[in-house]
Design an enzyme around this catalytic site. Structure first.
Site, mmCIF file in Angstrom:
data_model
loop_
_atom_site.group_PDB
_atom_site.id
_atom_site.type_symbol
_atom_site.label_atom_id
_atom_site.label_comp_id
_atom_site.label_asym_id
_atom_site.label_seq_id
_atom_site.Cartn_x
_atom_site.Cartn_y
_atom_site.Cartn_z
ATOM 1 N N CYS A 85 11.170 50.192 35.918
ATOM 2 C CA CYS A 85 10.879 50.785 35.003
ATOM 3 C C CYS A 85 9.760 51.522 34.864
ATOM 4 C CB CYS A 85 10.746 49.172 34.191
ATOM 5 S SG CYS A 85 9.533 48.117 35.224
ATOM 6 N N LYS A 105 16.966 32.038 34.765
ATOM 7 C CA LYS A 105 18.394 32.287 34.087
ATOM 8 C C LYS A 105 18.019 34.325 34.895
ATOM 9 C CE LYS A 105 20.842 35.380 32.605
ATOM 10 N NZ LYS A 105 21.739 36.740 33.436
#
Length: 493
Positions: free
Chosen positions: A298, A188
C-alpha cells in the site's frame, strides 16, 4: 493438526489444509464447506480452506466474550506482556517454516519472507510487549478541590480483518497491541492467504494465550465470514487493512452497532525527486519502493515525479536497472520479483497496462509476462511514461509492479499534482535542500512522508492515511487509543 507439514520442497505441496481456530480448537465449518487455496507461482492447488460464515463467527465471538471476562481479564499487564513476548519468540523459532508458508500463499520471493515478513511479525509482538509496560495515561489537579486521573480498559471483542499482501506482518501489527491492551480477537484472514494466520493459532496456544482469546475464522467478505463479523452485535471494534471500496462497505455494516473503526486503506503514493538529489541513491530506493513484493504494498510510490533537469538521466538509469530485475520462481534466491497473488489480480493489473496504451502511454520496460515462464501469475516490472494527471492509470491504485514517471518544472506544480488524488497514505521526497524538504513535506496531503528514504518505520510513530486512505492511526500510543477505552475518575478532596 491444521497443516500437514511433511514436505518442505518447493512447488510440490498439495496438503496444506486450513481449519478455523475457535476457542482453542481447530475445527471445520458446521456445513463442512471448503474452498481451494492456490499457489500463485504454479497455479496448483496446495490445500483446502474451511469456509466460515455466520455460525462460525457466532461461535468465535462467544468464545472471545467468555475469554474477555475470564483468566485474560485478571492477568496483570506484566503477565500479558510475557505471553505476548513468547509469541514473538516462537515466530522467530519457526521462521523458516512460516517464511515458506508465506511464499507459497503470496508468490513473493522466499528471501523477502525471511528477511522482512517473519522477523517484523515477531518484532511487532516484542515491541508491544515492551511498550505496554511503559504506557501511562494522564492526571489533572483542580486546585485543592479534586484530582482527575484516566485509566485504560480493553475495548472488548475486536474483529481483525487482514489483507493478502503482507499476511502475517500486518496481522501481527494489529493482534499484538490488541492483546497487549487486554482485548480478545476474532480474526478474518484474507481468503487468498490463509496459511500463516492458521498456524498463528497454534503459536498463540503454545505461548500460553488462554482459549478463546484468539480466534481465527476463514471465509470471504459479502454473505460470508467478513460480513458476519462486521455486522455482529457483540463485536465492539473492527480493525481493517485493505482496499477503500471494502472499507466503505464495512463502515456501513458497522454503523448499525456503532463499532469503533480503524482503517488503513488504499494508496496512490507520490515519489517526488528534485534535481539536487543523489540520482544513484534515488534509483536504488525507488526500485524497492516501486517493485518490492511485486508492487503489492500500500505504501509503494507508484506515481514518480522527476524534476525536468534530471528527468532523462533518471529515466535511463531507472529503466536499465528495472530490466535487470529477475522475475521468476519465488524459491530461487536470485529472483527479485515473484508472482502476483491470484489470477484475478493478475488480470486486473494487466488491464491497467492495456488501459495505459489506450490513454497514450508508452511502455519503457516490462508490461508483459516474462519469456520462458508458462505457469504462474508473473508480470515484468513495468514503467510507463507519456500520461498526464487525468489518466486513470495515474489516478487509480493498481497494486502491482506498475509505475508512471512524469516530469515537473516547479515545486508548486509537483505539489498540485501530488495532492490531486482522493488517497493520502504516504509520500516520498528526494532533495538535499533542507528548507525545501520541510516545506514540501508540510504541504503533502498524506499521513506518512519520507524524506530521502522509504519504508523506514519507528513503531512508536503514528501510521495511517488521510482522505480515503484511512481512519485513525496505529503505532505506539496511537494503537492503544484504538484498542482501549479511557475512563476518567474524579475524586473530590
Amino acid at each position: 493438526m491444521l497443516l500437514t507439514l511433511d514436505s518442505m520442497q518447493k512447488n510440490k505441496v498439495n496438503n496444506y489444509d486450513c481449519l478455523h481456530f475457535i476457542d482453542g480448537k481447530y475445527q471445520a465449518s458446521k456445513n463442512e464447506k471448503t474452498f481451494q487455496n492456490i499457489n500463485p507461482a504454479t497455479e496448483e492447488v496446495i490445500g483446502t480452506v474451511a469456509e466460515g460464515g455466520k455460525s462460525e463467527i457466532d461461535r468465535a465471538v462467544k468464545a472471545a466474550r467468555r475469554a474477555l471476562n475470564g483468566p485474560w481479564k485478571n492477568m496483570t499487564s506484566a503477565e500479558r506482556a510475557a505471553i505476548i513476548r513468547r509469541i514473538g519468540d516462537i515466530i522467530l523459532a519457526r521462521k523458516e517454516e512460516l517464511a515458506m508458508l508465506e511464499t507459497l500463499d503470496t508468490g513473493k520471493p522466499l528471501w523477502l519472507s525471511n528477511a522482512t515478513d517473519i522477523p517484523r511479525s515477531a518484532y511487532n509482538f516484542h515491541f508491544f510487549a515492551d511498550y505496554i509496560r511503559s504506557l501511562g495515561t494522564e492526571a489533572y489537579e483542580m486546585d485543592d478541590i479534586a484530582i482527575n486521573y484516566a485509566v485504560r480498559r480493553p475495548v472488548g471483542v475486536v474483529g481483525l480483518i487482514n489483507p493478502w499482501n503482507l499476511p502475517l506482518l500486518l496481522l501481527t501489527w494489529k493482534l499484538a497491541p490488541c492483546l497487549a491492551a487486554g482485548n480478545t480477537a476474532v480474526i478474518k484472514p484474507a481468503e487468498l492467504t490463509p496459511l500463516t494466520a492458521t498456524l498463528l493459532g497454534e503459536i498463540c496456544q503454545e505461548a500460553g494465550v488462554p482459549d478463546g482469546v484468539v480466534n481465527i475464522v476463514h471465509g470471504f467478505g459479502p454473505d460470508s465470514a467478513g460480513s458476519a463479523l462486521t455486522e455482529h452485535p457483540d463485536v465492539d471494534a473492527i480493525s481493517f487493512t485493505g482496499e477503500t471500496t471494502t472499507g466503505k462497505v464495512i463502515m456501513r455494516a458497522a454503523s448499525e452497532t456503532l463499532k469503533k473503526l480503524s482503517y488503513e486503506l488504499g494508496g496512490k503514493n507520490p515519489n517526488i525527486i528534485f534535481a539536487d538529489a543523489d540520482v544513484d541513491e534515488v534509483i536504488e530506493t525507488t526500485l524497492k519502493s516501486s517493485f518490492i513484493n511485486q508492487g503489492e504494498v500500500c505504501l509503494c510510490g507508484s506515481r514518480i515525479y522527476v524534476e525536468r533537469p534530471i528527468y532523462e538521466k533518471f529515466l535511463e538509469k531507472f529503466v536499465n536497472k528495472t530490466k535487470e530485475l529477475k522475475v521468476g520462481d519465488p524459491f530461487d534466491p536470485s529472483s527479485k520479483v515473484g508472482a502476483l497473488v491470484s489470477e484475478e489480480h493478475y488480470e486486473r493489473v494487466n488491464s491497467y497496462i492495456e488501459l495505459a496504451k489506450e490513454e497514450g502511454g508508452e511502455i519503457l520496460a516490462g508490461g508483459k509476462r516474462p519469456e520462458g515462464i508458462e505457469k504462474g501469475y508473473y508480470l515484468e516490472p513495468t514503467i510507463i511514461v507519456g500520461l498526464d494527471r487525468s489518466c486513470r492509470v495515474v489516478k487509480e491504485e493498481i497494486f502491482g509492479p506498475v509505475v508512471t514517471v512524469i516530469p515537473f518544472d516547479s515545486e508548486e506544480e509537483v505539489l498540485e499534482q501530488a495532492n490531486d488524488t482522493h488517497y493520502g497514505l504516504s509520500a516520498t521526497i528526494w532533495t538535499n535542500d533542507l528548507r525545501r524538504a520541510h516545506r514540501v513535506a508540510g504541504q503533502i496531503e498524506a499521513g506518512i512522508v519520507w524524506v530521502n528514504t522509504w519504508f523506514l518505520r519507528d513503531l512508536r510513530t503514528p501510521f495511517g492515511g488521510m482522505k480515503q486512505s484511512g481512519i485513525g492511526r496505529e503505532g505506539g500510543v496511537h494503537s492503544f487509543e484504538f484498542y482501549s477505552e479511557l475512563k476518567n475518575i474524579c475524586i473530590k478532596l
